[in-house]
Design a protein around this motif. Structure first.
Motif, PDB file in Angstrom:
ATOM      1  N   PHE A  33      47.405  54.554  45.116  1.00 22.42           N
ATOM      2  CA  PHE A  33      47.713  54.024  43.789  1.00 22.42           C
ATOM      3  C   PHE A  33      47.566  55.121  42.740  1.00 22.42           C
ATOM      4  N   PRO A  46      44.751  50.672  37.022  1.00 22.83           N
ATOM      5  CA  PRO A  46      45.281  51.055  38.336  1.00 22.83           C
ATOM      6  C   PRO A  46      46.535  50.278  38.701  1.00 22.83           C
ATOM      7  N   LEU A  47      47.535  50.961  39.251  1.00 21.59           N
ATOM      8  CA  LEU A  47      48.746  50.307  39.764  1.00 21.59           C
ATOM      9  C   LEU A  47      49.150  50.997  41.069  1.00 21.59           C
ATOM     10  N   ILE A  62      55.371  48.677  40.054  1.00 25.96           N
ATOM     11  CA  ILE A  62      55.820  47.315  39.764  1.00 25.96           C
ATOM     12  C   ILE A  62      54.596  46.590  39.222  1.00 25.96           C
ATOM     13  N   TYR A  63      54.699  46.087  38.010  1.00 22.91           N
ATOM     14  CA  TYR A  63      53.500  45.529  37.385  1.00 22.91           C
ATOM     15  C   TYR A  63      53.777  44.147  36.822  1.00 22.91           C
ATOM     16  N   GLN A  64      52.728  43.330  36.878  1.00 23.72           N
ATOM     17  CA  GLN A  64      52.807  41.996  36.309  1.00 23.72           C
ATOM     18  C   GLN A  64      52.158  42.035  34.933  1.00 23.72           C
ATOM     19  N   GLY A  67      47.980  41.137  30.631  1.00 21.60           N
ATOM     20  CA  GLY A  67      47.056  41.340  29.519  1.00 21.60           C
ATOM     21  C   GLY A  67      47.493  42.506  28.656  1.00 21.60           C
ATOM     22  N   SER A  69      47.086  45.941  28.432  1.00 20.22           N
ATOM     23  CA  SER A  69      47.715  47.207  28.846  1.00 20.22           C
ATOM     24  C   SER A  69      49.055  46.999  29.529  1.00 20.22           C
ATOM     25  N   THR A  70      49.140  45.973  30.368  1.00 19.49           N
ATOM     26  CA  THR A  70      50.428  45.745  31.042  1.00 19.49           C
ATOM     27  C   THR A  70      51.476  45.276  30.028  1.00 19.49           C
ATOM     28  N   VAL A 108      53.176  39.315  42.936  1.00 19.69           N
ATOM     29  CA  VAL A 108      53.386  40.751  42.736  1.00 19.69           C
ATOM     30  C   VAL A 108      52.758  41.564  43.881  1.00 19.69           C
ATOM     31  N   PRO A 112      52.737  46.207  46.361  1.00 23.26           N
ATOM     32  CA  PRO A 112      51.900  47.096  47.178  1.00 23.26           C
ATOM     33  C   PRO A 112      52.130  46.944  48.677  1.00 23.26           C
ATOM     34  N   LEU A 211      42.310  45.450  48.189  1.00 18.92           N
ATOM     35  CA  LEU A 211      41.498  44.836  47.128  1.00 18.92           C
ATOM     36  C   LEU A 211      41.833  45.441  45.766  1.00 18.92           C
ATOM     37  N   ASN A 212      41.742  44.605  44.724  1.00 14.17           N
ATOM     38  CA  ASN A 212      42.090  45.089  43.381  1.00 14.17           C
ATOM     39  C   ASN A 212      40.978  44.811  42.376  1.00 14.17           C
ATOM     40  N   PRO A 213      39.769  45.351  42.642  1.00 11.77           N
ATOM     41  CA  PRO A 213      38.688  45.152  41.672  1.00 11.77           C
ATOM     42  C   PRO A 213      38.942  45.953  40.394  1.00 11.77           C
ATOM     43  N   GLN A 257      35.709  40.179  39.321  1.00  8.03           N
ATOM     44  CA  GLN A 257      37.006  40.330  38.653  1.00  8.03           C
ATOM     45  C   GLN A 257      37.050  39.547  37.336  1.00  8.03           C
ATOM     46  N   GLU A 264      38.998  40.731  27.497  1.00  7.60           N
ATOM     47  CA  GLU A 264      40.428  40.908  27.777  1.00  7.60           C
ATOM     48  C   GLU A 264      41.253  39.999  26.871  1.00  7.60           C
TER      49      GLU A 264
HETATM   50  C1  LIG Z   1      44.035  49.569  43.445  1.00 10.95           C
HETATM   51  C2  LIG Z   1      44.720  48.577  42.555  1.00 10.95           C
HETATM   52  C3  LIG Z   1      46.092  48.451  42.630  1.00 10.95           C
HETATM   53  C4  LIG Z   1      46.765  47.562  41.779  1.00 10.95           C
HETATM   54  N1  LIG Z   1      48.118  47.480  41.898  1.00 10.95           N
HETATM   55  C5  LIG Z   1      48.794  46.637  41.090  1.00 10.95           C
HETATM   56  C6  LIG Z   1      50.221  46.571  41.158  1.00 10.95           C
HETATM   57  O1  LIG Z   1      50.877  47.281  41.926  1.00 10.95           O
HETATM   58  N2  LIG Z   1      50.847  45.704  40.318  1.00 10.95           N
HETATM   59  C7  LIG Z   1      50.157  44.915  39.430  1.00 10.95           C
HETATM   60  O2  LIG Z   1      50.790  44.130  38.712  1.00 10.95           O
HETATM   61  N3  LIG Z   1      48.812  44.961  39.350  1.00 10.95           N
HETATM   62  C8  LIG Z   1      48.108  45.811  40.143  1.00 10.95           C
HETATM   63  N4  LIG Z   1      46.737  45.887  40.022  1.00 10.95           N
HETATM   64  C9  LIG Z   1      46.065  45.077  38.973  1.00 10.95           C
HETATM   65  C10 LIG Z   1      46.213  45.764  37.611  1.00 10.95           C
HETATM   66  O3  LIG Z   1      45.424  46.925  37.573  1.00 10.95           O
HETATM   67  C11 LIG Z   1      45.763  44.815  36.475  1.00 10.95           C
HETATM   68  O4  LIG Z   1      46.670  43.744  36.410  1.00 10.95           O
HETATM   69  C12 LIG Z   1      45.728  45.505  35.110  1.00 10.95           C
HETATM   70  O5  LIG Z   1      44.690  46.441  35.060  1.00 10.95           O
HETATM   71  C13 LIG Z   1      45.553  44.486  34.022  1.00 10.95           C
HETATM   72  O6  LIG Z   1      45.353  45.115  32.773  1.00 10.95           O
HETATM   73  P1  LIG Z   1      45.692  44.384  31.403  1.00 10.95           P
HETATM   74  O7  LIG Z   1      45.018  45.107  30.293  1.00 10.95           O
HETATM   75  O8  LIG Z   1      47.163  44.169  31.267  1.00 10.95           O
HETATM   76  O9  LIG Z   1      45.082  42.937  31.573  1.00 10.95           O
HETATM   77  P2  LIG Z   1      43.632  42.428  31.188  1.00 10.95           P
HETATM   78  O10 LIG Z   1      43.767  41.347  30.169  1.00 10.95           O
HETATM   79  O11 LIG Z   1      42.717  43.559  30.901  1.00 10.95           O
HETATM   80  O12 LIG Z   1      43.183  41.797  32.551  1.00 10.95           O
HETATM   81  C14 LIG Z   1      43.846  40.742  33.228  1.00 10.95           C
HETATM   82  C15 LIG Z   1      43.272  40.690  34.646  1.00 10.95           C
HETATM   83  O13 LIG Z   1      43.589  41.918  35.316  1.00 10.95           O
HETATM   84  C16 LIG Z   1      42.473  42.421  36.057  1.00 10.95           C
HETATM   85  N5  LIG Z   1      42.058  43.755  35.521  1.00 10.95           N
HETATM   86  C17 LIG Z   1      41.785  44.084  34.242  1.00 10.95           C
HETATM   87  N6  LIG Z   1      41.459  45.386  34.095  1.00 10.95           N
HETATM   88  C18 LIG Z   1      41.526  45.911  35.329  1.00 10.95           C
HETATM   89  C19 LIG Z   1      41.293  47.206  35.836  1.00 10.95           C
HETATM   90  N7  LIG Z   1      40.948  48.248  35.073  1.00 10.95           N
HETATM   91  N8  LIG Z   1      41.412  47.361  37.170  1.00 10.95           N
HETATM   92  C20 LIG Z   1      41.811  46.338  37.956  1.00 10.95           C
HETATM   93  N9  LIG Z   1      42.061  45.100  37.522  1.00 10.95           N
HETATM   94  C21 LIG Z   1      41.913  44.877  36.233  1.00 10.95           C
HETATM   95  C22 LIG Z   1      41.411  41.390  35.905  1.00 10.95           C
HETATM   96  O14 LIG Z   1      41.486  40.523  37.012  1.00 10.95           O
HETATM   97  C23 LIG Z   1      41.755  40.646  34.676  1.00 10.95           C
HETATM   98  O15 LIG Z   1      41.260  39.359  34.660  1.00 10.95           O
HETATM   99  C24 LIG Z   1      46.036  46.758  40.856  1.00 10.95           C
HETATM  100  C25 LIG Z   1      44.649  46.880  40.790  1.00 10.95           C
HETATM  101  C26 LIG Z   1      43.992  47.774  41.631  1.00 10.95           C
HETATM  102  C27 LIG Z   1      42.506  47.918  41.557  1.00 10.95           C
END
Ligand SMILES: Cc1cc2nc3c(=O)[nH]c(=O)nc-3n(C[C@H](O)[C@H](O)[C@H](O)COP(=O)(O)OP(=O)(O)OC[C@H]3O[C@@H](n4cnc5c(N)ncnc54)[C@H](O)[C@@H]3O)c2cc1C
Ligand code: FES
Length: 273
Positions: A33, A46-47, A62-64, A67, A69-70, A108, A112, A211-213, A257, A264
């Motif tokens: 990632f 992370p994506l 590819i992102y959903q 919140g 940042s997305t 989504v 991955p 896992l996506n912590p 999570q 957020e």
């Molecule tokens: C290794 C890994 C790979 C990922 N790959 C993808 C992918 O390919 N496509 C995709 O759509 N999403 C992926 N995710 C999840 C993606 O990182 C979160 O959706 C994103 O960080 C949300 O940020 P936000 O500010 O838009 O939303 P926020 O409002 O900040 O959060 C919405 C939700 O996203 C999760 N989240 C928030 N911050 C993080 C963070 N820093 N790390 C992980 N999760 C978070 C939490 O569950 C939270 O409740 C991945 C996560 C990890 C750890």
């Protein structure tokens, strides 16, 4: 700065971007990632690298939109730039030359899952996949999977495409029909991966999950991404993100999570004014 070469809307909440990132494109492997910052004040998110092209020097994400940042990322267009992209991060998936593997992608999570299934197919492994979504609009990458899989099964909550119900219903049906899989790779929401593992454990089918912590640095320096696997603490960003699903403490992952839910929400309200 990293240039966005193309952008595609996959459905109302999911988008694809192809980004010029020569160093990452040269070195990345399925399962890895990136961590990106949309702009200079952005947080690191992370994506997964959903695809890559070494010749064109591009990676695909590819992102959903879930919140702050997305949502900010979704406001960028082809030709715009992204501030930082660090990677490739995490361990590449350990893909074995099995006879037959079943991939399961929830929403989504299909993104991955794709690079792992593509690599397995290139290795000569027979692959089937089950793709799930709320409705047919939420099932992504079906055509891409059809190019490389023997069978593609679809499950939607409302029955608008394929089986009406969950991916786990299809999994149980396939096993009961006598389909034999050497391994299952499940990627999607934690509840989905947990439910898949409960079934495959019963049938003794090895199962890998991604896992996506919550992550911050993504390089093993903070432990924000820690998970418990087989009773031991692991850092998903350096020890994973793929793990043996039968050993993962999913309840703990789900609790962690939800840790910043309130913050957020406040950030997103700020963005939407
Ligand atoms: C290794 C890994 C790979 C990922 N790959 C993808 C992918 O390919 N496509 C995709 O759509 N999403 C992926 N995710 C999840 C993606 O990182 C979160 O959706 C994103 O960080 C949300 O940020 P936000 O500010 O838009 O939303 P926020 O409002 O900040 O959060 C919405 C939700 O996203 C999760 N989240 C928030 N911050 C993080 C963070 N820093 N790390 C992980 N999760 C978070 C939490 O569950 C939270 O409740 C991945 C996560 C990890 C750890
Ligand atoms: S995100 Fe900091 S150690 Fe994994």
């Amino acid at each position: 700065m990293y240039r966005i070469l193309s952008k595609k809307i996959l459905n109302e909440t999911v988008q694809l971007m192809e980004i010029e990132a020569p160093y990452i494109a040269r070195r990345c492997e399925p399962g890895q990632f990136v961590i990106l910052r949309v702009d200079e004040n952005g947080e690191r998110i992370p994506l997964t690298i959903a695809d890559y092209d070494r010749e064109r020097k591009t990676v695909t994400i590819i992102y959903q939109i879930v919140g702050y940042s997305t949502k900010k990322l979704s406001q960028k267009e082809a030709g715009d730039t992204i501030q930082d992209i660090a990677g490739p991060l995490g361990k590449p998936s350990e893909l074995k030359k099995h006879k037959r593997v079943l991939g399961i992608g929830g929403g989504v999570g299909a993104a991955p899952l794709y690079p792992q299934i593509k690599k397995l197919s290139e290795m000569g492994v027979n692959v089937d996949v089950i793709l799930g979504g709320r409705t047919k609009e939420y099932v992504i990458l079906e055509d891409k999977f059809r190019e490389i899989c023997q069978n593609v099964y679809i499950a939607t909550d409302d029955g608008s495409r394929g089986h009406r119900g969950l991916v786990t219903d299809v999994l149980t049906k396939l096993i009961e029909e006598g389909k034999e899989y050497d391994e299952v790779i499940a990627i999607g929401p934690l509840v989905m991966m947990k439910a898949v593992c409960a079934i495959t454990r019963e049938y003794h089918i090895p199962t890998s999950v991604s896992l996506n912590p919550i992550m911050i640095d993504g390089t093993g320096m903070c432990g924000g991404c820690r998970v418990t696997v087989g009773g031991k603490i692991k850092f998903a960003c350096v020890d994973g993100p793929d793990f043996d699903g039968h050993l993962v403490d999913f309840e703990e992952c789900m609790r962690r999570q939800r840790m910043y839910k309130e913050e957020e929400h406040v950030c997103l309200i700020g963005l939407e004014g």
